[in-house]
Design an enzyme around this catalytic site. Sequence first.
Site, PDB file in Angstrom:
ATOM      1  N   HIS A 136     -11.113  -9.294 -25.544  1.00 54.99           N
ATOM      2  CA  HIS A 136     -11.158  -9.377 -27.006  1.00 54.99           C
ATOM      3  C   HIS A 136     -12.483  -8.874 -27.569  1.00 54.99           C
ATOM      4  O   HIS A 136     -12.960  -9.360 -28.600  1.00 54.99           O
ATOM      5  CB  HIS A 136     -10.890 -10.816 -27.482  1.00 54.99           C
ATOM      6  CG  HIS A 136      -9.444 -11.181 -27.480  1.00 54.99           C
ATOM      7  ND1 HIS A 136      -8.569 -10.809 -28.483  1.00 54.99           N
ATOM      8  CD2 HIS A 136      -8.695 -11.868 -26.579  1.00 54.99           C
ATOM      9  CE1 HIS A 136      -7.359 -11.272 -28.214  1.00 54.99           C
ATOM     10  NE2 HIS A 136      -7.400 -11.901 -27.061  1.00 54.99           N
ATOM     11  N   ILE A 137     -13.074  -7.902 -26.904  1.00 55.93           N
ATOM     12  CA  ILE A 137     -14.303  -7.322 -27.459  1.00 55.93           C
ATOM     13  C   ILE A 137     -14.187  -5.815 -27.651  1.00 55.93           C
ATOM     14  O   ILE A 137     -15.079  -5.195 -28.227  1.00 55.93           O
ATOM     15  CB  ILE A 137     -15.546  -7.653 -26.595  1.00 55.93           C
ATOM     16  CG1 ILE A 137     -15.387  -7.170 -25.156  1.00 55.93           C
ATOM     17  CG2 ILE A 137     -15.833  -9.137 -26.631  1.00 55.93           C
ATOM     18  CD1 ILE A 137     -16.631  -7.336 -24.318  1.00 55.93           C
ATOM     19  N   ASP A 138     -13.082  -5.220 -27.206  1.00 57.68           N
ATOM     20  CA  ASP A 138     -12.935  -3.772 -27.368  1.00 57.68           C
ATOM     21  C   ASP A 138     -12.917  -3.382 -28.843  1.00 57.68           C
ATOM     22  O   ASP A 138     -13.477  -2.356 -29.228  1.00 57.68           O
ATOM     23  CB  ASP A 138     -11.686  -3.257 -26.644  1.00 57.68           C
ATOM     24  CG  ASP A 138     -10.413  -3.981 -27.037  1.00 57.68           C
ATOM     25  OD1 ASP A 138     -10.489  -5.155 -27.457  1.00 57.68           O
ATOM     26  OD2 ASP A 138      -9.330  -3.381 -26.926  1.00 57.68           O
ATOM     27  N   SER A 198      16.872   3.492 -14.206  1.00 53.87           N
ATOM     28  CA  SER A 198      15.870   2.637 -13.592  1.00 53.87           C
ATOM     29  C   SER A 198      16.553   1.646 -12.664  1.00 53.87           C
ATOM     30  O   SER A 198      17.656   1.173 -12.957  1.00 53.87           O
ATOM     31  CB  SER A 198      15.088   1.875 -14.668  1.00 53.87           C
ATOM     32  OG  SER A 198      14.284   0.863 -14.086  1.00 53.87           O
ATOM     33  N   GLY A 242       6.379  -7.664 -19.348  1.00 58.24           N
ATOM     34  CA  GLY A 242       5.883  -8.575 -20.377  1.00 58.24           C
ATOM     35  C   GLY A 242       4.794  -9.511 -19.917  1.00 58.24           C
ATOM     36  O   GLY A 242       4.509 -10.519 -20.569  1.00 58.24           O
ATOM     37  N   GLY A 266       1.551  -8.587 -19.301  1.00 58.50           N
ATOM     38  CA  GLY A 266       0.207  -8.148 -19.658  1.00 58.50           C
ATOM     39  C   GLY A 266      -0.454  -7.284 -18.602  1.00 58.50           C
ATOM     40  O   GLY A 266      -1.663  -7.071 -18.644  1.00 58.50           O
ATOM     41  N   GLU A 295       2.518   5.351 -27.568  1.00 56.58           N
ATOM     42  CA  GLU A 295       2.492   3.911 -27.849  1.00 56.58           C
ATOM     43  C   GLU A 295       2.328   3.649 -29.351  1.00 56.58           C
ATOM     44  O   GLU A 295       3.034   2.825 -29.936  1.00 56.58           O
ATOM     45  CB  GLU A 295       1.350   3.259 -27.071  1.00 56.58           C
ATOM     46  CG  GLU A 295       1.459   1.760 -26.940  1.00 56.58           C
ATOM     47  CD  GLU A 295       2.332   1.316 -25.787  1.00 56.58           C
ATOM     48  OE1 GLU A 295       3.124   0.392 -25.983  1.00 56.58           O
ATOM     49  OE2 GLU A 295       2.211   1.882 -24.684  1.00 56.58           O
ATOM     50  N   ASP A 298      -5.411   0.393 -21.626  1.00 52.18           N
ATOM     51  CA  ASP A 298      -4.346   0.313 -20.624  1.00 52.18           C
ATOM     52  C   ASP A 298      -4.076   1.673 -19.992  1.00 52.18           C
ATOM     53  O   ASP A 298      -4.059   1.824 -18.765  1.00 52.18           O
ATOM     54  CB  ASP A 298      -3.060  -0.219 -21.253  1.00 52.18           C
ATOM     55  CG  ASP A 298      -3.191  -1.652 -21.723  1.00 52.18           C
ATOM     56  OD1 ASP A 298      -4.255  -2.264 -21.473  1.00 52.18           O
ATOM     57  OD2 ASP A 298      -2.252  -2.157 -22.354  1.00 52.18           O
TER      58      ASP A 298
END
Length: 385
Positions: free
Chosen positions: A33-35, A66, A120, A122, A158, A170
């Site tokens: 949470h600092i990006d 898939s 899902g 992360g 995205e 990511d």
Amino acid sequence: MNINLEEKFEAQYHKKAAAIYFTPGRVNLIGEHIDYNGGLVMPCAITLGTWLAIAPNNDNKFRFKSLNFEMETTVESNVLNEKDGSHWANYPIGVINEMIKDGREITGLDFLFYGNIPIGSGLSSSASIEIATAYALNSYFNLGYDRLDLVKIAKRVENDFIGLNSGIMDQFAVAFGEKNKAIVLDCETLKYKMVDIDLGNYVLAIINTNKPRELADSKYNERVAECQTALKLLNEEITLHYLCELNAEKFALHSHLITDETILNRATHVVKENDRVHLAAKALNGGNLEEFGRLMYASHESLRTLYEVSGKELDAIVDFCTGYDHIIGARMTGAGFGGCAIALLEKGYEEDFAKHLTDYYVAKIGYPAAIYISEIGNGPIKLSV
């Protein structure tokens, strides 16, 4: 990979695959949470990931199948600019669309994906699919992109095609990962350096809470706004573009400007977490894995108490790890409110850890977590067919 993708491809399409590729998932080791505050992140690629087999076809269509999903789709080459509902294939469709918009010639292909990244959780299954597609197309058609180009294409997919307002970490970590190395990345400038990680007698345990992260988006936006408030208050006395321009010492000189306790807590986490990334890189460069583990625990405690983005599930995992003799560091990773935690686990204790954590977690939460063991792996590669 415990399946034969060549055989599966032939069974699905009744012809041989022309090429097979692998692209990893990723975890963020520290720097959470600092990006969006001008800070540094420290992700790495993992050995869980996405395999992709492709072969050309003669009808200029793109077929997507898939082994993880029953849904499959075929797309005509002239409608690649349209999303196919909420289909998982929108990720590769978006990549092809971006490359064709970019002036590249891409003819009909049959795709078969297989992944062992929990969806899902992360761990960036979407970025892994995007980069797998982009890397495969670039390799197969010799399109001339470098890895940073592929990262930027995947981010556009995205943001613009899928419609998610996510950052670049990511895709960057997935594309630039190297075995036994972490990436210290400035998400704003894309300047980065590789840091050696000698895990020695340890492996990376990834623990999925199995809790849906339904709060993550709303709380994420709330935290961004709180950080902007802190920045505005600090700018009454000094000139800053981002909170992470301050280290803890300089922040202490000006923190009196923030009188709201919640806003002060948010800013304190941001500044100290950015400092922890620098300290973590120093620890790893010095081969001090125990110090790195201590910083992981400190990061989680800050995310838990100051930034308030953890939750009972993630806290239960880290609390267990704190009391387990064969773990030297653990923390939540990602946006929080579910998703995954990571831990540095001594080799040879994988089964013992899984059993005892499962018992503890079920007693606390009411259902089991999922545990994966990974090493720090490479970015995308072409595999022999």
